[in-house]
Design an enzyme around this catalytic site. Structure first.
Site, PDB file in Angstrom:
ATOM      1  N   THR A 107       1.108  -1.061  -0.404  1.00 53.08           N
ATOM      2  CA  THR A 107       0.164   0.054  -0.012  1.00 53.08           C
ATOM      3  C   THR A 107       0.970   1.276   0.272  1.00 53.08           C
ATOM      4  O   THR A 107       0.668   2.017  -0.944  1.00 53.08           O
ATOM      5  CB  THR A 107      -1.413   0.066   1.238  1.00 53.08           C
ATOM      6  OG1 THR A 107      -1.758  -0.705   1.410  1.00 53.08           O
ATOM      7  CG2 THR A 107      -1.852   1.637   1.216  1.00 53.08           C
ATOM      8  N   ASN A 153      -6.403 -10.728  -5.970  1.00 51.43           N
ATOM      9  CA  ASN A 153      -6.275 -10.890  -4.468  1.00 51.43           C
ATOM     10  C   ASN A 153      -7.956 -11.539  -4.759  1.00 51.43           C
ATOM     11  O   ASN A 153      -7.940 -11.628  -3.175  1.00 51.43           O
ATOM     12  CB  ASN A 153      -6.015  -9.608  -3.584  1.00 51.43           C
ATOM     13  CG  ASN A 153      -7.255  -8.637  -3.850  1.00 51.43           C
ATOM     14  OD1 ASN A 153      -7.055  -7.686  -4.702  1.00 51.43           O
ATOM     15  ND2 ASN A 153      -8.070  -7.777  -3.324  1.00 51.43           N
ATOM     16  N   GLN A 171       0.615  -9.862  -4.583  1.00 54.45           N
ATOM     17  CA  GLN A 171      -0.268 -11.454  -4.659  1.00 54.45           C
ATOM     18  C   GLN A 171       0.664 -12.599  -4.955  1.00 54.45           C
ATOM     19  O   GLN A 171       0.533 -13.873  -5.296  1.00 54.45           O
ATOM     20  CB  GLN A 171      -1.856 -11.652  -4.896  1.00 54.45           C
ATOM     21  CG  GLN A 171      -2.707 -10.762  -3.925  1.00 54.45           C
ATOM     22  CD  GLN A 171      -2.791 -11.357  -2.852  1.00 54.45           C
ATOM     23  OE1 GLN A 171      -2.590 -12.849  -2.984  1.00 54.45           O
ATOM     24  NE2 GLN A 171      -3.703 -10.617  -2.109  1.00 54.45           N
ATOM     25  N   SER A 194       4.840  -7.157  -1.329  1.00 57.04           N
ATOM     26  CA  SER A 194       4.402  -6.961   0.678  1.00 57.04           C
ATOM     27  C   SER A 194       5.269  -8.579   1.080  1.00 57.04           C
ATOM     28  O   SER A 194       4.517  -9.286   0.597  1.00 57.04           O
ATOM     29  CB  SER A 194       2.433  -7.137   0.864  1.00 57.04           C
ATOM     30  OG  SER A 194       2.190  -5.619   0.877  1.00 57.04           O
ATOM     31  N   ALA A 195       5.180  -8.500   2.030  1.00 55.95           N
ATOM     32  CA  ALA A 195       6.364 -10.199   2.865  1.00 55.95           C
ATOM     33  C   ALA A 195       5.400 -10.624   3.496  1.00 55.95           C
ATOM     34  O   ALA A 195       5.288 -12.316   3.242  1.00 55.95           O
ATOM     35  CB  ALA A 195       7.312  -8.946   4.546  1.00 55.95           C
ATOM     36  N   HIS A 196       4.372 -10.033   3.865  1.00 55.91           N
ATOM     37  CA  HIS A 196       3.181 -11.137   4.622  1.00 55.91           C
ATOM     38  C   HIS A 196       2.227 -11.870   4.010  1.00 55.91           C
ATOM     39  O   HIS A 196       1.611 -12.328   3.709  1.00 55.91           O
ATOM     40  CB  HIS A 196       2.500 -10.578   5.372  1.00 55.91           C
ATOM     41  CG  HIS A 196       0.641  -9.447   4.458  1.00 55.91           C
ATOM     42  ND1 HIS A 196      -0.500  -9.973   4.576  1.00 55.91           N
ATOM     43  CD2 HIS A 196       0.855  -8.266   3.987  1.00 55.91           C
ATOM     44  CE1 HIS A 196      -1.427  -9.151   4.399  1.00 55.91           C
ATOM     45  NE2 HIS A 196      -0.263  -8.223   4.044  1.00 55.91           N
ATOM     46  N   THR A 205      13.533   4.714  10.140  1.00 54.18           N
ATOM     47  CA  THR A 205      14.359   4.755  10.753  1.00 54.18           C
ATOM     48  C   THR A 205      14.063   2.988   9.849  1.00 54.18           C
ATOM     49  O   THR A 205      12.742   2.708   9.591  1.00 54.18           O
ATOM     50  CB  THR A 205      14.597   4.010  11.798  1.00 54.18           C
ATOM     51  OG1 THR A 205      14.557   5.788  12.129  1.00 54.18           O
ATOM     52  CG2 THR A 205      15.803   3.192  12.630  1.00 54.18           C
ATOM     53  N   CYS A 235      -8.957  -6.253   2.340  1.00 53.23           N
ATOM     54  CA  CYS A 235      -9.151  -4.562   3.471  1.00 53.23           C
ATOM     55  C   CYS A 235     -10.344  -4.117   3.044  1.00 53.23           C
ATOM     56  O   CYS A 235      -9.963  -2.660   3.520  1.00 53.23           O
ATOM     57  CB  CYS A 235      -7.862  -3.861   1.927  1.00 53.23           C
ATOM     58  SG  CYS A 235      -9.287  -4.107   0.349  1.00 53.23           S
TER      59      CYS A 235
END
Length: 391
Positions: A77, A158, A186, A206-208, A244, A331
């Site tokens: 996102t 998705n 995806q 996206s990692a997840h 950071t 979402c």
């Protein structure tokens, strides 16, 4: 209270469990090598920076890019917003931009584009899709020939799981010299992606979605392209994205990508077998069930179905203590309006109201597939009996 361990998880499009090997790698950078990657005056910072560099290498190898093209973000996102907002605001010579979007894109793309349109900064052109959600490439080329500032086409949907012809889209984009944003959240780790070769300008990850941690992602930016930042404060990551660095999250994303490169083919082949088995069982057990989307070109773990005479909310209520599936995109959970994806592909109201999304992943077992088919078919049968008795 229901234990999560007793529930079969089949919502892998919403999120994936973190691979234990990824979690173990991350833990070291939370508790031992906890340095700030920007503090390179001592070994703590140096070790953190080295880990970030290694993660860039793993990501680049998986998607066919170079490590220097990888910018770390909080997820797809943020990556998408950085591209759409950053590319619009970098060109001050234009009063209005023209952006072509796939109308079945994730809301991160659509809502960002329409927010700019509402401000008078952009004109949004919807690309054509058919009743299966397949992209009309001829229409895309015609739109490109008329002049565009940006093309947005996702790698895979998705909800219905369609895989889009990114290589062909990239060729058209390059032909007309138009930047091309691909939301690949995806797709990365599930299908091969060739960033450089396919002419993609910006790629969001996206990692997840690939067995990594939530809150970590990346934007891959083709060489010689620049974006104005949407976050300020420190000028980190070549000025693209201040803040950071989330070193444990970045390490987790990198390790997840490394493992997907090694295991993707075997895992996805297994997911296809499980998906097809579940599809076959459900078609056999549930009269009237239909499969939505492009069944010949979809993600291996995707099964999007409709049971036209049974509201999906009734099914979810009956199975939620045994089976984790969804009515649509995570979402949009809690949103009353119907799925924009299903509306765009012109599904009937009955099919939209009876739609269910099932997502299979690397930890799904054959035993769970059999159990899931029984749970779903029993829920449908019971709901139909209740509904018929109320008529």
């Amino acid at each position: 209270m229901i234990k999560q361990s007793d529930i079969i998880y089949l919502d892998y499009h919403a999120t994936t469990p973190v691979d234990t090997r990824v979690a173990e790698k991350m833990l070291y950078y939370m508790t031992t090598a906890f340095g700030n990657a920007s503090s390179i005056d001592h070994v703590y910072g140096e070790e953190a920076q080295a880990a970030v560099s290694q993660a860039s290498i793993h990501i680049a190898k998986l998607i066919g890019a170079t490590p220097r093209e990888v910018i770390f973000t909080s997820g797809a996102t943020e990556s998408i917003n950085l591209v759409i907002q950053g590319s619009i605001h970098k060109d001050t010579n234009k009063t209005q931009h023209r952006i072509a979007v796939l109308p079945v894109e994730h809301k991160a793309v659509l809502d960002t584009c329409y927010a700019l349109a509402k401000k008078g900064l952009a004109e949004i052109i919807n690309l054509r899709v058919d009743s299966k959600g397949k992209l009309d490439l001829e229409h895309l080329e015609k739109v490109c020939a008329s002049g565009l500032s940006l093309i947005c086409v996702m790698a895979a949907n998705n909800e219905i799981g369609n895989i889009y012809p990114i290589k062909e889209v990239g060729k058209i984009a390059q032909k007309y010299e138009i930047p091309f944003l691909c939301d690949a959240s995806q797709a990365v780790g599930k299908i091969p992606i060739k960033f450089e070769e396919w002419g993609i300008t910006y790629l969001a990850i996206s990692a997840h979605k690939l067995y990594g941690p939530k809150g970590s992602g990346a934007l891959v930016v083709r060489k010689k392209y620049h974006l104005n930042p949407i976050l300020f404060g420190g000028g980190h990551q070549k000025g693209f994205r201040s803040g950071t660095l989330n070193v444990p999250g970045i390490v987790g994303l990198g390790e997840a990508c490394r493992l997907r490169l090694l295991e993707m083919e075997e895992d996805e082949n297994q997911s296809v077998l499980l998906r097809d088995k579940l599809q076959s069982l459900l078609l056999e057990k549930i009269p009237g069930l239909v499969v939505n989307g492009d069944v010949d070109n979809r993600l291996s773990g995707n099964l999007h179905i409709s049971i036209p005479d049974v509201p999906n909310s009734a099914i979810i209520a009956r199975v939620r203590s045994k089976l984790a599936i969804s009515t649509g995109a995570a979402c949009s959970s809690g949103v009353e309006t119907p799925s924009h994806v299903l509306t765009v592909i012109a599904l009937s109201q009955e099919k939209i109201e009876g739609a269910l999304r099932i997502g299979i992943g690397k930890f799904t077992t054959y035993e769970e597939i059999g159990q899931a088919s029984e749970i779903l078919s029993s829920a449908v049968s019971l709901t139909r009996k209740v509904m018929s008795s109320q008529v």
